[in-house]
Motif scaffolding. Structure first.
Motif, PDB file in Angstrom:
ATOM      1  N   THR A  35       0.712  -0.863  -0.097  1.00 48.18           N
ATOM      2  CA  THR A  35       0.381   0.103  -0.415  1.00 48.18           C
ATOM      3  C   THR A  35       0.352   1.459   0.499  1.00 48.18           C
ATOM      4  O   THR A  35       2.003   1.178   0.723  1.00 48.18           O
ATOM      5  CB  THR A  35      -0.971   0.058   1.238  1.00 48.18           C
ATOM      6  OG1 THR A  35      -0.202   0.224   2.279  1.00 48.18           O
ATOM      7  CG2 THR A  35      -2.244  -1.010   1.359  1.00 48.18           C
ATOM      8  N   GLY A  36       0.784   2.411  -0.328  1.00 48.11           N
ATOM      9  CA  GLY A  36       0.983   3.283  -0.523  1.00 48.11           C
ATOM     10  C   GLY A  36       1.649   3.636   0.585  1.00 48.11           C
ATOM     11  O   GLY A  36       1.251   3.687   2.096  1.00 48.11           O
ATOM     12  N   ARG A  37       3.082   4.398   0.601  1.00 49.45           N
ATOM     13  CA  ARG A  37       3.416   4.667   1.552  1.00 49.45           C
ATOM     14  C   ARG A  37       4.290   6.385   2.321  1.00 49.45           C
ATOM     15  O   ARG A  37       3.984   7.143   1.272  1.00 49.45           O
ATOM     16  CB  ARG A  37       5.351   4.323   2.104  1.00 49.45           C
ATOM     17  CG  ARG A  37       5.479   2.492   2.427  1.00 49.45           C
ATOM     18  CD  ARG A  37       5.088   1.335   3.385  1.00 49.45           C
ATOM     19  NE  ARG A  37       4.079   1.639   2.786  1.00 49.45           N
ATOM     20  CZ  ARG A  37       3.151   0.285   3.844  1.00 49.45           C
ATOM     21  NH1 ARG A  37       3.833   0.350   5.209  1.00 49.45           N
ATOM     22  NH2 ARG A  37       2.349  -0.584   4.278  1.00 49.45           N
ATOM     23  N   VAL A  38       3.863   6.688   3.236  1.00 50.80           N
ATOM     24  CA  VAL A  38       3.628   8.072   3.185  1.00 50.80           C
ATOM     25  C   VAL A  38       5.015   8.670   4.187  1.00 50.80           C
ATOM     26  O   VAL A  38       5.222   8.023   5.359  1.00 50.80           O
ATOM     27  CB  VAL A  38       2.277   8.486   4.156  1.00 50.80           C
ATOM     28  CG1 VAL A  38       2.799  10.521   4.127  1.00 50.80           C
ATOM     29  CG2 VAL A  38       1.105   8.810   3.610  1.00 50.80           C
ATOM     30  N   ILE A  39       5.677   9.298   3.946  1.00 52.76           N
ATOM     31  CA  ILE A  39       6.695   9.273   4.452  1.00 52.76           C
ATOM     32  C   ILE A  39       6.852  11.386   5.201  1.00 52.76           C
ATOM     33  O   ILE A  39       6.823  12.268   3.313  1.00 52.76           O
ATOM     34  CB  ILE A  39       8.159   9.530   3.706  1.00 52.76           C
ATOM     35  CG1 ILE A  39       8.465   8.465   3.715  1.00 52.76           C
ATOM     36  CG2 ILE A  39       9.386   9.887   4.433  1.00 52.76           C
ATOM     37  CD1 ILE A  39       9.350   8.376   2.954  1.00 52.76           C
ATOM     38  N   ALA A  40       6.937  11.812   6.107  1.00 50.62           N
ATOM     39  CA  ALA A  40       6.335  13.049   6.372  1.00 50.62           C
ATOM     40  C   ALA A  40       7.946  14.020   6.706  1.00 50.62           C
ATOM     41  O   ALA A  40       8.936  13.093   7.387  1.00 50.62           O
ATOM     42  CB  ALA A  40       5.491  13.181   7.573  1.00 50.62           C
TER      43      ALA A  40
END
Length: 280
Positions: A35-40
């Protein structure tokens, strides 16, 4: 002759190690995701290179990955991300897209509202080149959750801490990058952020990387001492050296970056991706 032979063997060994490391980093950056990975990306104050680091990460993932990558601006305070990413025009903002997103939309529908980035990938700004209403948590959550369906990696350029959206982004992301300037105040404040992350659920500290940035060629603070202090809670620290091309502002061209900066950007992206994939 013996000395020459030893020198040649050392050079060959060094070159072999460099190729091995580059191969490892490329594999890390290209890891498949379910699933899409989010890097903040965030910092304790502005002007320390937060948007520059987010742009470097976005461009690095654009270059190495063959699936869609999004760089998203979650700071309505007229940030520099669109400029750094080289976006020629901005039509839609995060808030605009939140109002029209539906589950039936395809990737081709969504990209019609995004700004294409010259080296591949997409950009979603927080505003249309003017000061807008602050991005609220509800809008941020709606947009990031919806867009994860379409993009393998989303790099989020957050507002500075302790802003509400920044805190939400840091709490909900798969990986976090905290940008710290090489100053006494910057290192001290960032250490407080790391202590806060240590108190969050879902192993927030274990999925955090610190980018220690040098905004001046004349360093006052001891980089080794600063790195050691920030490493104490158990995070990885990547030093981004002073770079004349980055210091000049404007669109980032990776071919104009110094070799040390290129290497640091690759390592930072690989460290963040490793942590983002590790989270289930």
């Amino acid at each position: 002759t013996h000395r020459t032979g030893r020198s040649l063997r050392r050079l060959a060994s060094s070159a072999s190690q460099e190729v091995t490391e580059q191969t490892r980093i490329a594999k890390e950056l290209q890891q498949p995701v379910t699933t899409g990975r989010v890097i903040a990306v965030t910092s304790i104050r502005g002007g320390v290179g937060k948007s520059t680091v987010a742009a470097l990460l976005g461009r690095t993932f654009n270059h190495y990955r063959h699936d869609p990558v999004l760089t998203l601006e979650a700071d309505a305070a007229l940030g520099t991300l669109p400029v750094r990413m080289g976006a020629e025009s901005v039509r839609w903002s995060c808030g605009d897209l939140a109002r029209i997103l539906t589950p039936a939309m395809q990737l081709t529908d969504v990209t019609g509202y995004l700004a294409p980035v010259s080296d591949g990938g997409w950009l979603l700004p927080a505003s249309q080149g003017r000061v807008g209403a602050p991005l609220d948590v509800r809008t941020y959550r709606k947009v990031t959750l919806a867009l994860r369906r379409y993009f393998a990696v989303t790099v989020v350029d957050c507002e500075t801490l302790p802003g509400e959206v920044a805190r939400t982004a840091m709490d909900t992301a798969h990986a976090r990058v905290v940008v710290a300037p090489t100053t006494v105040e910057g290192v001290g404040g960032t250490r407080q952020v790391l202590d806060w992350l240590a108190g969050l659920p879902h192993s927030a500290l274990a999925t955090t990387v610190v980018a220690l940035t040098a905004n001046s060629p004349d360093m006052i603070l001891d980089v080794k001492a600063a790195t050691a202090h920030l490493k104490e809670p158990g995070v990885t620290v990547v030093v981004l050296p002073y770079d004349r091309h980055l210091a000049g502002g404007g669109p980032i061209r990776t071919d104009l970056l110094g070799r040390a900066t290129q290497d640091a950007a690759l390592r930072l992206a690989a460290e963040a991706m490793h942590r983002a994939v590790r989270v289930r």
